[in-house]
Motif scaffolding. Structure first.
Motif, PDB file in Angstrom:
ATOM      1  N   HIS A  71       0.850  -1.199   0.000  1.00  0.00           N
ATOM      2  CA  HIS A  71       0.000   0.000   0.000  1.00  0.00           C
ATOM      3  C   HIS A  71       0.880   1.240   0.000  1.00  0.00           C
ATOM      4  CE1 HIS A  71       0.629  -0.864   4.265  1.00  0.00           C
ATOM      5  NE2 HIS A  71       0.217   0.345   4.592  1.00  0.00           N
ATOM      6  N   ASP A  73       1.755   3.600   2.318  1.00  0.00           N
ATOM      7  CA  ASP A  73       2.344   4.249   3.491  1.00  0.00           C
ATOM      8  C   ASP A  73       3.849   4.498   3.307  1.00  0.00           C
ATOM      9  OD1 ASP A  73       0.174   4.707   5.054  1.00  0.00           O
ATOM     10  OD2 ASP A  73       0.356   2.896   6.273  1.00  0.00           O
ATOM     11  N   ASP A  75       6.387   4.015   5.236  1.00  0.00           N
ATOM     12  CA  ASP A  75       7.316   2.955   5.658  1.00  0.00           C
ATOM     13  C   ASP A  75       7.421   1.860   4.601  1.00  0.00           C
ATOM     14  OD1 ASP A  75       4.637   2.338   6.286  1.00  0.00           O
ATOM     15  OD2 ASP A  75       5.210   0.908   7.826  1.00  0.00           O
ATOM     16  N   HIS A 140      -4.788  -2.139   6.483  1.00  0.00           N
ATOM     17  CA  HIS A 140      -5.686  -1.075   6.830  1.00  0.00           C
ATOM     18  C   HIS A 140      -5.992  -0.124   5.677  1.00  0.00           C
ATOM     19  CE1 HIS A 140      -2.535   2.123   6.920  1.00  0.00           C
ATOM     20  NE2 HIS A 140      -1.767   1.090   7.080  1.00  0.00           N
ATOM     21  N   ASP A 159       0.492  -5.016   7.160  1.00  0.00           N
ATOM     22  CA  ASP A 159       0.156  -4.445   8.464  1.00  0.00           C
ATOM     23  C   ASP A 159      -0.755  -5.346   9.299  1.00  0.00           C
ATOM     24  OD1 ASP A 159       1.610  -2.062   8.567  1.00  0.00           O
ATOM     25  OD2 ASP A 159       0.173  -1.031   7.277  1.00  0.00           O
TER      26      ASP A 159
HETATM   27 FE    FE Z   1       0.439   0.964   6.682  1.00  0.00          FE
END
Ligand code: FE
Length: 249
Positions: A71, A73, A75, A140, A159
């Motif tokens: 996804h 994000d 990180d 998420h 996650d």
């Molecule tokens: Fe994430």
């Protein structure tokens, strides 16, 4: 570095100690089949400079065939440009996020090597293994995938299943481990419906290990089943938000 699975032709390796400072602890997973490798959710710039030489010690860099981004994000995706500039790898990214990643400074030149994954997921050939990129939307992120490796029987859950604050790499006591997962999952996972859909879907997979992107892995069918059962029954996200939706006084 921990080897989660290894046979003559296939190997799954987890790097779990490359982070530092205030960075959230993260695992970087590498799947190798024959002479080809896929790196999963490879992290930001600081991780990149440490992980890159480690991967070159596993396989020649021209064997890095795929980079998987579950996804959007930071990180996960912050070093996308670096990975694609130094290798010939193709990347996979949820179709939903394709228009957003140029904001991370991804060059036009390498954008064409990023393959959008449609909501339904896809199968990817790595060496002689057929890796499944399976839907994990709203777990998420609204556009989110996981990777199932049928050779090692590892489900890489991103996650989902993440734990924070525990020191160990393998979960041994599920009940004692819940405290390290609960805060993250009740707040970051948006809806129990997504958890239930996922739990129903993965029942059809033969899973030996659940390997998240943060914290400890669940090894063995008993722990895998405990996790799936726990997560399917968790109230999270919007289910718990009513008290928060108030204008601050
Ligand atoms: Fe994430």
């Amino acid at each position: 570095m921990i080897t989660l699975f290894e046979n003559e032709t296939h190997k799954c390796v987890m790097f779990n100690d490359l982070g530092s400072g205030s960075m959230v602890q993260a695992n970087q997973h590498v799947i190798v089949d024959g002479k080809e490798a896929m790196v999963l959710d490879p992290g930001g710039h600081k991780i990149y400079s440490l992980l890159f030489p480690q991967i070159s010690s596993l396989i020649p860099m021209d064997g890095l065939k795929y980079v998987f981004f579950s996804h959007q994000d930071p990180d996960i995706i912050a070093a996308a440009n670096g990975w694609l500039m130094v290798s010939e790898a193709r990347a996979f990214l949820p179709e939903l996020w394709m228009r957003f990643i140029p904001h991370f400074g991804v060059d036009r030149l390498v954008m064409e090597r990023i393959q959008p994954v449609p909501d339904e997921g896809t199968t990817v050939e790595l060496g002689s293994a057929g890796l499944k990129i399976i839907p994990a939307h709203f777990l998420h992120s609204p556009g989110n995938f996981q990777v199932y490796d049928p050779v090692s029987k590892i489900l890489f859950t991103g996650d989902l299943g993440a734990s924070l604050g525990n020191e160990y790499a393998y979960v041994e006591d599920f009940d004692a481990h819940i405290q390290y997962m609960e805060g993250f999952h009740t707040r970051y996972m948006p809806s129990q419906k997504a958890l239930k859909l996922w739990a129903d879907m993965v029942k059809s997979l033969d899973i030996d290990i659940i390997a998240p992107q943060h914290g400890a892995v669940f090894s063995g069918k008993e722990l895998v089943d405990r996790f799936i059962g726990w997560i399917a029954g968790l109230e999270c996200g919007l289910d718990r938000m009513e008290a928060v939706f108030k204008i601050p006084g």
